[in-house]
Motif scaffolding. Structure first.
Motif, PDB file in Angstrom:
ATOM      1  N   GLN A 149      91.627  57.818  25.722  1.00  0.00           N
ATOM      2  CA  GLN A 149      91.197  56.453  26.020  1.00  0.00           C
ATOM      3  C   GLN A 149      90.645  55.778  24.766  1.00  0.00           C
ATOM      4  OE1 GLN A 149      91.812  54.840  28.659  1.00  0.00           O
ATOM      5  NE2 GLN A 149      92.121  56.340  30.257  1.00  0.00           N
ATOM      6  N   TRP A 150      89.849  56.495  23.989  1.00  0.00           N
ATOM      7  CA  TRP A 150      89.285  55.884  22.774  1.00  0.00           C
ATOM      8  C   TRP A 150      90.386  55.583  21.769  1.00  0.00           C
ATOM      9  CZ3 TRP A 150      85.176  53.316  23.047  1.00  0.00           C
ATOM     10  CH2 TRP A 150      84.140  53.696  23.877  1.00  0.00           C
ATOM     11  N   ALA A 151      91.381  56.432  21.697  1.00  0.00           N
ATOM     12  CA  ALA A 151      92.505  56.148  20.802  1.00  0.00           C
ATOM     13  C   ALA A 151      93.255  54.902  21.279  1.00  0.00           C
ATOM     14  CB  ALA A 151      93.453  57.347  20.755  1.00  0.00           C
ATOM     15  N   THR A 152      93.402  54.755  22.592  1.00  0.00           N
ATOM     16  CA  THR A 152      94.065  53.573  23.145  1.00  0.00           C
ATOM     17  C   THR A 152      93.240  52.322  22.878  1.00  0.00           C
ATOM     18  OG1 THR A 152      95.047  54.933  24.877  1.00  0.00           O
ATOM     19  CG2 THR A 152      95.014  52.556  25.261  1.00  0.00           C
ATOM     20  N   ILE A 153      91.934  52.419  23.061  1.00  0.00           N
ATOM     21  CA  ILE A 153      91.057  51.279  22.801  1.00  0.00           C
ATOM     22  C   ILE A 153      91.128  50.881  21.331  1.00  0.00           C
ATOM     23  CG2 ILE A 153      88.631  50.535  22.737  1.00  0.00           C
ATOM     24  CD1 ILE A 153      88.257  52.337  25.284  1.00  0.00           C
ATOM     25  N   ALA A 154      91.101  51.875  20.442  1.00  0.00           N
ATOM     26  CA  ALA A 154      91.196  51.574  19.009  1.00  0.00           C
ATOM     27  C   ALA A 154      92.526  50.900  18.685  1.00  0.00           C
ATOM     28  CB  ALA A 154      91.031  52.858  18.193  1.00  0.00           C
ATOM     29  N   TRP A 155      93.618  51.406  19.266  1.00  0.00           N
ATOM     30  CA  TRP A 155      94.927  50.817  19.019  1.00  0.00           C
ATOM     31  C   TRP A 155      94.991  49.387  19.549  1.00  0.00           C
ATOM     32  CZ3 TRP A 155      98.829  50.563  16.104  1.00  0.00           C
ATOM     33  CH2 TRP A 155     100.001  49.954  16.511  1.00  0.00           C
ATOM     34  N   LEU A 156      94.483  49.152  20.736  1.00  0.00           N
ATOM     35  CA  LEU A 156      94.479  47.801  21.302  1.00  0.00           C
ATOM     36  C   LEU A 156      93.623  46.858  20.465  1.00  0.00           C
ATOM     37  CD1 LEU A 156      94.308  48.594  25.122  1.00  0.00           C
ATOM     38  CD2 LEU A 156      96.238  47.620  23.870  1.00  0.00           C
ATOM     39  N   THR A 157      92.530  47.377  19.900  1.00  0.00           N
ATOM     40  CA  THR A 157      91.691  46.563  19.017  1.00  0.00           C
ATOM     41  C   THR A 157      92.452  46.173  17.765  1.00  0.00           C
ATOM     42  OG1 THR A 157      89.716  47.668  19.858  1.00  0.00           O
ATOM     43  CG2 THR A 157      89.499  46.508  17.760  1.00  0.00           C
ATOM     44  N   VAL A 158      93.159  47.111  17.181  1.00  0.00           N
ATOM     45  CA  VAL A 158      93.954  46.815  15.977  1.00  0.00           C
ATOM     46  C   VAL A 158      95.018  45.762  16.297  1.00  0.00           C
ATOM     47  CG1 VAL A 158      95.647  47.802  14.374  1.00  0.00           C
ATOM     48  CG2 VAL A 158      93.528  49.027  14.855  1.00  0.00           C
ATOM     49  N   VAL A 159      95.698  45.922  17.423  1.00  0.00           N
ATOM     50  CA  VAL A 159      96.724  44.947  17.810  1.00  0.00           C
ATOM     51  C   VAL A 159      96.094  43.576  18.019  1.00  0.00           C
ATOM     52  CG1 VAL A 159      98.357  44.317  19.647  1.00  0.00           C
ATOM     53  CG2 VAL A 159      98.301  46.656  18.774  1.00  0.00           C
ATOM     54  N   TRP A 160      94.928  43.518  18.670  1.00  0.00           N
ATOM     55  CA  TRP A 160      94.237  42.252  18.905  1.00  0.00           C
ATOM     56  C   TRP A 160      93.900  41.563  17.586  1.00  0.00           C
ATOM     57  CZ3 TRP A 160      93.457  39.067  22.815  1.00  0.00           C
ATOM     58  CH2 TRP A 160      92.468  38.102  22.719  1.00  0.00           C
ATOM     59  N   VAL A 161      93.354  42.316  16.647  1.00  0.00           N
ATOM     60  CA  VAL A 161      92.988  41.748  15.346  1.00  0.00           C
ATOM     61  C   VAL A 161      94.238  41.280  14.602  1.00  0.00           C
ATOM     62  CG1 VAL A 161      91.984  42.281  13.083  1.00  0.00           C
ATOM     63  CG2 VAL A 161      90.820  43.013  15.164  1.00  0.00           C
ATOM     64  N   LEU A 162      95.314  42.064  14.680  1.00  0.00           N
ATOM     65  CA  LEU A 162      96.558  41.652  14.018  1.00  0.00           C
ATOM     66  C   LEU A 162      97.141  40.392  14.648  1.00  0.00           C
ATOM     67  CD1 LEU A 162      98.290  45.102  13.406  1.00  0.00           C
ATOM     68  CD2 LEU A 162      97.302  43.578  11.695  1.00  0.00           C
ATOM     69  N   LEU A 163      97.029  40.264  15.964  1.00  0.00           N
ATOM     70  CA  LEU A 163      97.532  39.066  16.622  1.00  0.00           C
ATOM     71  C   LEU A 163      96.753  37.826  16.191  1.00  0.00           C
ATOM     72  CD1 LEU A 163      98.236  40.343  20.246  1.00  0.00           C
ATOM     73  CD2 LEU A 163      99.916  39.558  18.573  1.00  0.00           C
ATOM     74  N   TRP A 164      95.457  37.963  15.995  1.00  0.00           N
ATOM     75  CA  TRP A 164      94.657  36.826  15.541  1.00  0.00           C
ATOM     76  C   TRP A 164      94.838  36.582  14.055  1.00  0.00           C
ATOM     77  CZ3 TRP A 164      92.602  33.048  18.188  1.00  0.00           C
ATOM     78  CH2 TRP A 164      92.409  33.226  19.552  1.00  0.00           C
ATOM     79  N   GLY A 165      95.246  37.608  13.312  1.00  0.00           N
ATOM     80  CA  GLY A 165      95.533  37.449  11.887  1.00  0.00           C
ATOM     81  C   GLY A 165      94.302  37.318  11.008  1.00  0.00           C
ATOM     82  N   ASP A 166      93.132  37.664  11.541  1.00  0.00           N
ATOM     83  CA  ASP A 166      91.903  37.522  10.769  1.00  0.00           C
ATOM     84  C   ASP A 166      90.936  38.624  11.191  1.00  0.00           C
ATOM     85  OD1 ASP A 166      90.100  36.433   9.016  1.00  0.00           O
ATOM     86  OD2 ASP A 166      89.408  34.863  10.399  1.00  0.00           O
ATOM     87  N   VAL A 167      90.448  39.398  10.216  1.00  0.00           N
ATOM     88  CA  VAL A 167      89.517  40.473  10.506  1.00  0.00           C
ATOM     89  C   VAL A 167      88.102  39.900  10.451  1.00  0.00           C
ATOM     90  CG1 VAL A 167      88.700  42.768   9.857  1.00  0.00           C
ATOM     91  CG2 VAL A 167      91.088  42.151   9.484  1.00  0.00           C
ATOM     92  N   THR A 168      87.554  39.636  11.627  1.00  0.00           N
ATOM     93  CA  THR A 168      86.165  39.168  11.736  1.00  0.00           C
ATOM     94  C   THR A 168      85.453  40.040  12.752  1.00  0.00           C
ATOM     95  OG1 THR A 168      86.645  37.608  13.518  1.00  0.00           O
ATOM     96  CG2 THR A 168      86.873  36.777  11.255  1.00  0.00           C
ATOM     97  N   TRP A 169      84.107  40.011  12.702  1.00  0.00           N
ATOM     98  CA  TRP A 169      83.349  40.787  13.672  1.00  0.00           C
ATOM     99  C   TRP A 169      83.670  40.330  15.088  1.00  0.00           C
ATOM    100  CZ3 TRP A 169      81.447  45.258  12.794  1.00  0.00           C
ATOM    101  CH2 TRP A 169      81.045  45.607  11.517  1.00  0.00           C
ATOM    102  N   GLY A 170      83.832  39.035  15.278  1.00  0.00           N
ATOM    103  CA  GLY A 170      84.148  38.508  16.605  1.00  0.00           C
ATOM    104  C   GLY A 170      85.474  39.042  17.131  1.00  0.00           C
ATOM    105  N   ASN A 171      86.496  39.057  16.275  1.00  0.00           N
ATOM    106  CA  ASN A 171      87.800  39.571  16.694  1.00  0.00           C
ATOM    107  C   ASN A 171      87.741  41.066  16.995  1.00  0.00           C
ATOM    108  OD1 ASN A 171      89.125  37.153  16.627  1.00  0.00           O
ATOM    109  ND2 ASN A 171      89.969  37.448  14.576  1.00  0.00           N
ATOM    110  N   VAL A 172      87.001  41.822  16.194  1.00  0.00           N
ATOM    111  CA  VAL A 172      86.895  43.267  16.414  1.00  0.00           C
ATOM    112  C   VAL A 172      86.152  43.551  17.721  1.00  0.00           C
ATOM    113  CG1 VAL A 172      85.919  45.424  15.518  1.00  0.00           C
ATOM    114  CG2 VAL A 172      87.087  43.851  13.972  1.00  0.00           C
TER     115      VAL A 172
END
Length: 191
Positions: free
Chosen positions: A13-36
């Motif tokens: 589950q934590w690996a899935t959450i981490a992967w979904l977080t990476v995808v979310w940040v990539l979709l927004w195209g900006d690494v910010t604390w809010g996006n993470v």
């Protein structure tokens, strides 16, 4: 394999959450604390709110066979794209399509799904139906003549399944499917 299935499930589950977080940040195209933070929250919501049935995977990745699988997939993709474009551009030619039934060697959901996806991604063929209990795929072939005949099209699907199994299956799963890991198996990959 963990003696504690709950710990293994949470680790996944934590690996899935981490992967979904990476995808979310990539979709927004900006690494910010809010996006993470939003990615982590969304990942938690998805993994806890949308429970998926567990998929049994008892295999392991075989890097050499995985390279063969990916290389052959790219080759098939380019070759089939060229063949489909020729069929499409040929004047007054009507392709003779067919739906064929292919009995796969393995009945594992994960290998059936991967084989079906790889076959469908190659132009000129698409999975019409998959029977998970019997391990059968029904494949529509765009042009039987271009594919080399019905038996050749069926063999192409079986070869794709063999490459998937050799890349990801355990030795026991390979033996059950009739695909040994010896020299004979390596020679079968080249075909």
């Amino acid at each position: 394999m963990s003696l504690h299935p709950r710990r293994a499930a949470w680790r996944f589950q934590w690996a899935t959450i981490a992967w979904l977080t990476v995808v979310w940040v990539l979709l927004w195209g900006d690494v910010t604390w809010g996006n993470v933070v939003n990615g982590v929250l969304l990942g938690l919501l998805v993994t806890l709110g949308l429970r998926m049935t567990p998929v049994d995977f008892h295999g392991r990745v075989h890097p050499g066979a995985l390279a063969v699988l990916l290389g052959r997939f790219v080759y098939d993709l380019v070759r089939a794209s060229f063949e489909v474009s020729i069929v499409a551009l040929r004047p007054r030619y009507t392709p003779r399509g067919a739906v064929i039934c292919v009995q796969l060697r393995s009945h594992s959901d994960i290998y059936l799904t991967m084989t079906a996806e790889l076959v469908s991604l190659v132009p000129g063929s698409i999975i019409v139906e998959a029977h998970r209990l019997t391990g059968r795929l029904y494949v529509h072939v765009l042009d039987v003549e271009t594919s080399g005949g019905i038996e050749k099209a069926r063999q192409n699907v079986l070869d794709q399944e063999a490459r998937v199994l050799r890349a990801l299956a355990s030795d026991d799963e390979l033996e059950a499917a009739g695909l040994g890991r010896g020299l004979r198996a390596v020679q079968g990959v080249a075909g």
